[in-house]
Scaffold this active site. Structure first.
Site: not given
Length: 855
Positions: A240-241
């Site tokens: 995920d970011w």
């Protein structure tokens, strides 16, 4: 070093194909570059070898392209995933996935970041609207169909978030205190991924932010032991970011791609780790191969054409179809619905959502629609006499002060909107100026021309004219120190707030500062907002946001607003109240604190219902709402979810009888938020027990409809939803076959249970019926099992009086299997099971002495 043409000649292929075969032609530096993004939405490419960069984008509810949800200029806005799940229609989801892919291609997107298949563990979870259900089978089957649809068009799907990301509060720090090989994880939270991977093969899986059993999910051992070794998943694993937490450890356990870019933990750090032999060549090459395979599998969608928001008939039809099948009719006292709008019926529409519909949740799944139908316009179109449809705004429904309305503003060039001048702190001359229709500045990774990373400020200027005299509210959302002036006089100033990037992205209420200001009607006031750059580095290598929003709302008296609504309702034949929550209440980045509606909204519903001949309440929400305060006051209730850009039309079609409602809840609705109604109540969200934030899944498997003895604490059960049709079930039959075809999508070597039942439409209205098949375990078992568990479902359209023989198949091991956490394998709970659907039930004897792993 060989170039692309030498590669193509040596391999007998075109320069545009078989990217995975080019691994041996890559230099070490090129390999490392492929393992992290280069921007917020792009992966790296290798021009020398013709390997393209990929564009990735959220989400299945609306593909935005390279823009964040704060900058989105418009996309096809589909219903939220709770609405999609309530369709219970896998065939429709497959077609829906194809439309998502069409939109992705219009944005030159190769990988759609979704679907989100985390489980609805608790009704307060902020991101539940973006996920599907409390049940892993419903989630896995429907999401798999969407993945199949997307990927049939040459676009990739990235399933998320692996694993146990069922809360937003402190999501980047908390640890889920549950072993990955526990029954709870294997039978519920990991099971949804297992169901999906049986039916579909996504190009990528995204890891979650949180930790599980002490390991951050971007470096959990489950990536290798379960996804790779046991389930044989061969796609790309991406973070995920800013969810990557290490250099060597994450790569060694199987995290292929760090997102976004520029890299925080790879790049030069990874090169150094390789030189120190902390990362094996095998792990490096495996990760690069997985990234290149993703490039290969998305090759039909490779494009760098300019992004566009494609409005097409098929997409609009799909947005309407999915909303229509997902909206759930929860109450229909005395068959108040459908309404006959072809006569002289006087209809009162009450609530802000009748003209400003709540169509999407918040965060990365938030999509700015290409267009919006309003319930008011749709009711007027459906009515014989549009003048018979009245509207009253009622109480305000916002959680955050809204942006200053465009029609009240005039910039210094005379156009609606604001003028913004950008300055370096060392100069009094602007380096850049622009006009904006919206009073918003957002700079996340991309600064305006002439600005440096720190040491600048920007001034937003406009003239506002209020419609009414009163003490109105001016508000600012700013990431830096700001000063707000009216007619040259300072009225509000604040230092830079203590905030995270998550606060900026998802919880603007934390950045809001407001003040009341007395204004005269129709008098222009010059408003100036000066905001300084945020010169504080963000955590985890994230980009520092620079943003300012100018907000405004005229004075609003709830007592007067309710009185106006009551007056209109009293002179109408039926009142339709639009309420519930918005994207400001349910969003990525934070969780709900309560399930009740705001007190002023409840007062309005009760007051209107007290004078109305008939009252219908249309609820917008992703999570359940506690309706205890008013459920007995209203005659009809629709759960409209966040239904997308065609949602208003779908709502009116159901109310008017043009569409027969067929949605069924995919999540249990509790009566209230307490420990008797919500099994996770005392263990949500994360708490700090002295060693960092922790979530304990103490309810185990006893979550949602699996929880025992909860009939008195359930408002509406899992699988519930009313129709204008009635259906009758009979002649249930269960037959067990010894083996299955290798081509079966179930990919299981166990016996197959074929289930058949006659379903008859006993009404005079054609409609859909969702056939739900449940198993009930043997009595007096030594192993706890839910009293009832969904094992199969399908959806069928039946004409009036029609009877159809419905057939479903399920692996016998999916009925009797349970996870033996001590032996780390699946085994069968043998005995007599009851197979039930639609009031019919038959017994099934299961004896299976084997154990098994794998999908």
């Amino acid at each position: 070093m060989p170039d692309i043409h030498a590669f193509a000649s040596a391999n007998g292929s075109s320069p545009e194909s078989h990217y995975r075969d080019r691994l041996s032609y890559l230099s070490l530096e090129e390999k490392v570059s492929l393992l992290s993004g280069v921007s917020f939405t792009s992966t790296a490419g290798i021009a020398r070898l013709g390997i393209p960069s990929l564009k990735v984008s959220d989400s299945i509810n609306g593909v935005r392209g390279s823009q964040s949800h704060l900058e989105d200029t418009g996309t096809a806005c589909f219903p939220s995933s709770t609405c999609l799940a309530s369709t219970w229609n896998t065939s429709l989801m497959r077609e829906f996935g194809k439309e998502v892919a069409i939109q992705a291609k219009s944005k030159s997107v190769q990988v759609v970041l979704g679907p989100n298949i985390n489980i609805h563990r608790d009704p307060r979870a902020g991101r539940n609207f973006e996920a599907f259900s409390e049940d892993p089978l419903v989630t896995g089957e429907l999401a798999a169909a969407i993945v199949d649809g997307i990927q049939s068009q040459g676009v990739g799907a990235c399933v998320k978030h692996f694993v146990a990301n069922e809360s937003e509060t402190g999501r980047r720090r908390y640890n889920v205190d549950e072993p990955g090989d526990s029954r709870t994880m294997r039978e519920l939270y990991l099971r949804t991924f297992q169901h999906l991977l049986r039916r579909a093969n996504p190009v990528a899986i995204m890891t979650a932010y949180n930790a599980l059993d002490g390991h951050f999910c971007s470096q959990t051992p489950l990536i290798k032991s379960l996804l790779r070794d046991d389930w044989k998943f061969d796609g790309c694993i991406m973070s995920d970011w800013y969810g990557t937490k290490s250099t060597s450890e994450a790569l060694e356990v199987g995290l292929d791609l760090e997102m976004p870019g520029p890299s925080v933990y790879r790049g030069s750090k990874l090169l150094d780790a390789i030189k120190r032999k902390e990362v094996s060549e095998e792990a490096l090459n495996a990760a690069v191969a997985n990234v290149l395979l993703m490039v290969d599998r998305t090759s039909p969608s490779h494009s760098d054409k300019e992004e566009e928001s494609l409005i097409c008939d098929s997409t609009s039809a799909m947005a309407l179809k999915t909303a229509s099948e997902g909206i759930v009719l929860l109450k229909n006292e005395h068959n108040i619905l459908p309404l006959d709008l072809t006569g002289d019926l006087k209809v009162a529409l009450i609530g802000a959502a009748a003209v400003n519909p709540s169509i999407t949740g918040g965060g990365s799944a938030c999509a700015k629609p290409q267009y919006v139908h309003t319930p008011l316009s749709c009711f007027q179109d459906a009515s014989k006499d549009p003048t018979q449809v009245s509207f009253v705004h009622g109480v305000n429904a916002h959680h955050v002060i809204p942006l200053m309305p465009v029609n009240m503003m005039k910039s210094r060039n005379g156009l609606p909107g604001v003028t913004v001048d950008y300055y370096l702190d060392s100069s009094d001359t602007p380096v850049y100026s622009e006009h904006s229709e919206q009073p918003v500045v957002v700079m996340l990774g991309r600064l305006k021309p002439g600005l440096t990373q720190t040491g600048f400020h920007y001034i937003m200027e406009t003239t506002i004219t209020a419609n009414e005299r009163g003490k109105h509210t001016l508000a600012v959302q700013a990431t830096g120190e700001f000063t707000l002036c009216v007619d040259g006089i300072e009225i509000l100033s604040k230092p830079a707030p203590v905030m995270s990037v998550e606060d900026f992205l998802f919880e603007p209420k934390k950045l809001e500062s407001a003040i009341g200001f007395q204004m005269e009607a129709h008098k222009p006031y010059k408003v100036t907002l000066k905001t300084h750059s945020r010169d504080v580095p963000s955590a985890d290598g994230e980009l520092s946001p620079h943003s300012a929003k100018l907000c405004f709302i005229e004075e609003h008296n709830d007592r007067v607003a309710i009185a106006e609504a009551v007056t209109v309702a009293a002179r109408s034949d039926v009142s339709v109240i639009f309420g519930g929550r918005t994207h400001e209440h349910e969003s990525e980045g934070f969780d709900l604190r309560t399930l009740t509606l705001p007190e002023n909204q409840v007062r309005m519903i009760k007051a209107v219902a007290s004078v109305s001949k008939k009252t219908i309440f249309v609820m917008h929400c992703g999570n359940p709402i506690d309706v205890s305060d008013f459920i007995d006051d209203v005659d009809g209730v629709l759960a409209a979810h966040f239904p997308g850009q065609e949602g208003a039309q779908a709502i009116v079609d159901i109310i008017a009888g043009k569409t027969n409602p067929s949605g069924k809840l995919a999540t249990t609705w509790p009566i209230r938020l307490d420990e008797s109604s919500v099994p996770s109540f005392g263990n949500f969200p994360a708490r700090d027990y002295g060693n960092g934030p922790v979530i304990r899944y103490r309810e185990g498997l006893q979550m949602g409809y699996r929880s025992p003895n909860r009939a008195s604490s359930i408002r509406w059960p899992f699988g519930y939803g009313l129709s204008y049709s009635t259906f009758e079930y009979k002649s249930l039959e269960v037959i067990v076959y010894e083996s299955m075809s290798r081509d079966s999508p179930l990919k299981s070597s166990s016996k197959t249970v074929n289930i058949a039942v006659d379903v008859q439409n006993t009404s005079d209205k054609a409609g859909y019926e969702v056939i739900q098949v449940y198993s009930q375990p043997p009595l007096h078992s030594m192993v706890w099992r839910p009293q009832s568990e969904l094992i199969a479902f399908t959806k069928a359209w039946l004409e009036p009086g029609e009877t159809r023989r419905i057939g479903l198949s399920v692996s016998q091991r999916d009925i009797s299997g349970y996870w033996d956490s001590a032996a780390k394998c699946w085994r069968s709970l043998n005995g007599s099971y009851k197979i039930a659907t639609g009031g019919c039930a038959v017994n099934l004897q299961i004896v299976d002495m084997g154990t098994w792993n794998g999908l």
